[in-house]
Design a protein around this motif. Structure first.
Motif, PDB file in Angstrom:
ATOM      1  N   VAL A  17    -130.017  29.369  76.414  1.00 24.41           N
ATOM      2  CA  VAL A  17    -129.174  30.565  76.318  1.00 24.41           C
ATOM      3  C   VAL A  17    -128.194  30.423  75.154  1.00 24.41           C
ATOM      4  CG1 VAL A  17    -127.376  31.908  77.480  1.00 24.41           C
ATOM      5  CG2 VAL A  17    -129.404  31.163  78.753  1.00 24.41           C
ATOM      6  N   ALA A  18    -127.603  29.234  75.025  1.00 23.31           N
ATOM      7  CA  ALA A  18    -126.683  28.989  73.908  1.00 23.31           C
ATOM      8  C   ALA A  18    -127.417  29.084  72.574  1.00 23.31           C
ATOM      9  CB  ALA A  18    -126.028  27.612  74.063  1.00 23.31           C
ATOM     10  N   ILE A  19    -128.643  28.565  72.527  1.00 23.74           N
ATOM     11  CA  ILE A  19    -129.444  28.652  71.301  1.00 23.74           C
ATOM     12  C   ILE A  19    -129.689  30.110  70.930  1.00 23.74           C
ATOM     13  CG2 ILE A  19    -131.750  28.238  70.350  1.00 23.74           C
ATOM     14  CD1 ILE A  19    -131.749  25.597  72.006  1.00 23.74           C
ATOM     15  N   VAL A  20    -130.040  30.922  71.904  1.00 25.06           N
ATOM     16  CA  VAL A  20    -130.300  32.349  71.652  1.00 25.06           C
ATOM     17  C   VAL A  20    -129.056  33.030  71.094  1.00 25.06           C
ATOM     18  CG1 VAL A  20    -130.803  34.568  72.747  1.00 25.06           C
ATOM     19  CG2 VAL A  20    -132.150  32.552  73.349  1.00 25.06           C
ATOM     20  N   LEU A  21    -127.917  32.798  71.721  1.00 30.00           N
ATOM     21  CA  LEU A  21    -126.678  33.454  71.289  1.00 30.00           C
ATOM     22  C   LEU A  21    -126.267  33.003  69.887  1.00 30.00           C
ATOM     23  CD1 LEU A  21    -124.616  33.308  74.618  1.00 30.00           C
ATOM     24  CD2 LEU A  21    -125.800  35.283  73.637  1.00 30.00           C
ATOM     25  N   LEU A  22    -126.282  31.701  69.651  1.00 34.93           N
ATOM     26  CA  LEU A  22    -125.855  31.185  68.343  1.00 34.93           C
ATOM     27  C   LEU A  22    -126.837  31.581  67.239  1.00 34.93           C
ATOM     28  CD1 LEU A  22    -124.569  27.619  69.294  1.00 34.93           C
ATOM     29  CD2 LEU A  22    -123.211  29.635  68.716  1.00 34.93           C
ATOM     30  N   THR A  23    -128.127  31.586  67.560  1.00 30.59           N
ATOM     31  CA  THR A  23    -129.113  31.990  66.555  1.00 30.59           C
ATOM     32  C   THR A  23    -128.973  33.468  66.219  1.00 30.59           C
ATOM     33  OG1 THR A  23    -130.659  30.295  67.333  1.00 30.59           O
ATOM     34  CG2 THR A  23    -131.579  32.084  66.011  1.00 30.59           C
ATOM     35  N   ALA A  24    -128.701  34.280  67.225  1.00 31.25           N
ATOM     36  CA  ALA A  24    -128.485  35.704  66.972  1.00 31.25           C
ATOM     37  C   ALA A  24    -127.293  35.906  66.046  1.00 31.25           C
ATOM     38  CB  ALA A  24    -128.276  36.443  68.294  1.00 31.25           C
ATOM     39  N   ILE A  25    -126.210  35.177  66.301  1.00 37.25           N
ATOM     40  CA  ILE A  25    -125.024  35.279  65.447  1.00 37.25           C
ATOM     41  C   ILE A  25    -125.366  34.841  64.020  1.00 37.25           C
ATOM     42  CG2 ILE A  25    -122.727  34.307  65.008  1.00 37.25           C
ATOM     43  CD1 ILE A  25    -122.395  34.115  68.071  1.00 37.25           C
ATOM     44  N   THR A  27    -128.250  34.612  62.389  1.00 32.14           N
ATOM     45  CA  THR A  27    -129.188  35.460  61.642  1.00 32.14           C
ATOM     46  C   THR A  27    -128.589  36.821  61.311  1.00 32.14           C
ATOM     47  OG1 THR A  27    -130.190  36.127  63.758  1.00 32.14           O
ATOM     48  CG2 THR A  27    -131.249  34.335  62.545  1.00 32.14           C
ATOM     49  N   ILE A  28    -127.854  37.409  62.241  1.00 30.13           N
ATOM     50  CA  ILE A  28    -127.257  38.726  61.990  1.00 30.13           C
ATOM     51  C   ILE A  28    -126.206  38.637  60.884  1.00 30.13           C
ATOM     52  CG2 ILE A  28    -125.793  40.532  62.999  1.00 30.13           C
ATOM     53  CD1 ILE A  28    -127.309  40.063  65.640  1.00 30.13           C
ATOM     54  N   VAL A  29    -125.362  37.608  60.949  1.00 30.61           N
ATOM     55  CA  VAL A  29    -124.363  37.425  59.897  1.00 30.61           C
ATOM     56  C   VAL A  29    -125.057  37.176  58.554  1.00 30.61           C
ATOM     57  CG1 VAL A  29    -122.539  35.912  59.037  1.00 30.61           C
ATOM     58  CG2 VAL A  29    -122.547  36.618  61.442  1.00 30.61           C
ATOM     59  N   GLY A  30    -126.056  36.306  58.557  1.00 37.89           N
ATOM     60  CA  GLY A  30    -126.748  35.993  57.312  1.00 37.89           C
ATOM     61  C   GLY A  30    -127.431  37.192  56.688  1.00 37.89           C
ATOM     62  N   LEU A  31    -127.985  38.077  57.521  1.00 40.76           N
ATOM     63  CA  LEU A  31    -128.725  39.223  57.002  1.00 40.76           C
ATOM     64  C   LEU A  31    -127.829  40.390  56.608  1.00 40.76           C
ATOM     65  CD1 LEU A  31    -131.747  39.295  59.486  1.00 40.76           C
ATOM     66  CD2 LEU A  31    -131.891  38.920  57.019  1.00 40.76           C
ATOM     67  N   PHE A  32    -126.734  40.594  57.345  1.00 43.86           N
ATOM     68  CA  PHE A  32    -125.991  41.842  57.193  1.00 43.86           C
ATOM     69  C   PHE A  32    -124.589  41.710  56.603  1.00 43.86           C
ATOM     70  CE2 PHE A  32    -129.043  42.603  60.691  1.00 43.86           C
ATOM     71  CZ  PHE A  32    -129.781  43.607  60.082  1.00 43.86           C
ATOM     72  N   VAL A  33    -124.092  40.491  56.416  1.00 43.45           N
ATOM     73  CA  VAL A  33    -122.795  40.315  55.747  1.00 43.45           C
ATOM     74  C   VAL A  33    -123.060  40.089  54.262  1.00 43.45           C
ATOM     75  CG1 VAL A  33    -120.724  38.906  55.544  1.00 43.45           C
ATOM     76  CG2 VAL A  33    -121.682  39.399  57.805  1.00 43.45           C
ATOM     77  N   PRO A  34    -122.685  41.008  53.403  1.00 49.51           N
ATOM     78  CA  PRO A  34    -122.997  40.886  51.964  1.00 49.51           C
ATOM     79  C   PRO A  34    -122.374  39.627  51.365  1.00 49.51           C
ATOM     80  CG  PRO A  34    -122.278  43.116  52.505  1.00 49.51           C
ATOM     81  CD  PRO A  34    -122.002  42.276  53.720  1.00 49.51           C
ATOM     82  N   GLY A  35    -123.167  38.932  50.571  1.00 49.25           N
ATOM     83  CA  GLY A  35    -122.668  37.767  49.850  1.00 49.25           C
ATOM     84  C   GLY A  35    -122.314  36.585  50.712  1.00 49.25           C
ATOM     85  N   PHE A  36    -122.829  36.543  51.953  1.00 47.64           N
ATOM     86  CA  PHE A  36    -122.436  35.455  52.853  1.00 47.64           C
ATOM     87  C   PHE A  36    -122.976  34.109  52.376  1.00 47.64           C
ATOM     88  CE2 PHE A  36    -123.241  32.712  56.525  1.00 47.64           C
ATOM     89  CZ  PHE A  36    -121.954  32.593  57.010  1.00 47.64           C
ATOM     90  N   TYR A  37    -124.238  34.076  51.994  1.00 50.88           N
ATOM     91  CA  TYR A  37    -124.825  32.812  51.547  1.00 50.88           C
ATOM     92  C   TYR A  37    -124.372  32.482  50.124  1.00 50.88           C
ATOM     93  CZ  TYR A  37    -127.908  32.836  55.620  1.00 50.88           C
ATOM     94  OH  TYR A  37    -128.397  32.821  56.907  1.00 50.88           O
ATOM     95  N   ARG A  38    -124.065  31.217  49.884  1.00 45.19           N
ATOM     96  CA  ARG A  38    -123.583  30.767  48.583  1.00 45.19           C
ATOM     97  C   ARG A  38    -124.640  29.962  47.830  1.00 45.19           C
ATOM     98  NH1 ARG A  38    -118.293  28.686  51.809  1.00 45.19           N
ATOM     99  NH2 ARG A  38    -117.254  30.715  52.027  1.00 45.19           N
TER     100      ARG A  38
END
Length: 283
Positions: A17-25, A27-38
């Motif tokens: 359950v923790a894996i699901v929640l943390l992975t969702a966070i 992936t969603i942040v990585g995909l939808f927050v502009p310029g997140f990855y450096r």
């Protein structure tokens, strides 16, 4: 009378359950927050492709397989382990290779959670029961596929590494990304390729864990192959050149692994249980 042991003990359910929640966070942040990855621009399409496949395919598969595994399904159990293995590989690469960002501790937490869950789940799996369930099917196709995977992956990476070693240079994929080395080379050549060879040997020798690792590796390669193809799509959209042999190899591996995975899972009787009540455990 001894009560039946749970197929998936509470610690592993909570970890999943923790894996699901943390992975969702993540992936969603990585995909939808502009310029997140450096990371270097050449790596960004690969990271986006990985995140998309993980969010859309791996997470739903993990949730559904856990649901069925907790209800005593051997099929659900091996899929649960396979997807967990995929996430272990994914967040090992994120922890060691992705440029530092605000989710670094999420990646490292996912690394140990998936490692804990995968190892614990494999130890509890009744490999002998799995072998009995599928032994009426010929294993030659699976042995050949494991060895073919090992040879193709080794050839793919060594074709980049050996010329660089001979010339005393850095492989282009590492130089373009600005990395000191490649974690993917290390994981594939140091763990994945030997795992395929060892599994093929165990399966050919009719050892129970040959069947167990066959089931898990087929699920893992199906998801990982899909992730690589998704990365290739993002790279092409970004205008990057993607070697045709890599697309062909990973496309064939993905299709082959999905077909064999379905065949293997269908050979398991629906009433087969993943954990023997006679075995010892830690619950």
């Amino acid at each position: 009378m001894t009560a039946a042991r749970p197929s998936v003990p509470c610690p592993y359910v909570l970890a999943t359950v923790a894996i699901v929640l943390l992975t969702a966070i993540a992936t969603i942040v990585g995909l939808f927050v502009p310029g997140f990855y450096r990371d270097a621009p050449v790596l960004l399409p690969q990271v986006y492709g990985q995140d998309l496949l993980t969010l859309v395919v791996a997470l739903p598969a993990l949730v559904l397989s856990l649901y069925f595994a907790t209800r005593g399904s051997l099929r659900g159990y091996v899929v649960w382990l396979g997807v967990t293995g995929y996430l272990l590989y994914t967040y090992a690469s994120y922890s060691f290779m992705t440029a530092f960002n605000e989710l670094y501790l999420v990646y490292t937490t996912l690394l140990w959670l998936t490692l804990f869950t995968f190892v614990g789940g494999m130890v509890r799996l009744d490999a002998t029961a799995l072998k009995r369930s599928v032994r009426q099917r010929s294993v030659r196709m699976y042995v050949v596929f494991h060895l073919l995977l090992a040879v193709l992956i080794a050839f793919l990476w060594l074709s980049e590494l050996l010329p660089a070693i001979r010339s005393g240079t850095i492989p282009p994929s590492i130089a373009e990304a600005g990395l000191p080395t490649s974690v993917i080379y290390a994981l594939d050549l140091g763990i994945i390729v030997p795992a395929f060879v060892l599994t093929a040997y165990w399966l050919r020798a009719d050892r129970p864990y040959g069947y167990a690792f066959t089931a898990v590796l087929l699920v893992k390669i199906a998801t990982l192959g899909g992730a690589v193809l998704t990365m290739a799509v993002f790279m092409i959209r970004d205008g990057q050149a993607v070697p045709v042999p890599q697309i062909v190899i990973f496309g064939a591996l993905t299709i082959g692994s999905v077909a064999l995975m379905v065949r293997f899972l269908r050979s398991i009787p629906s009433d087969s249980r993943p954990v023997s009540n006679a075995s010892t455990g830690d619950e």
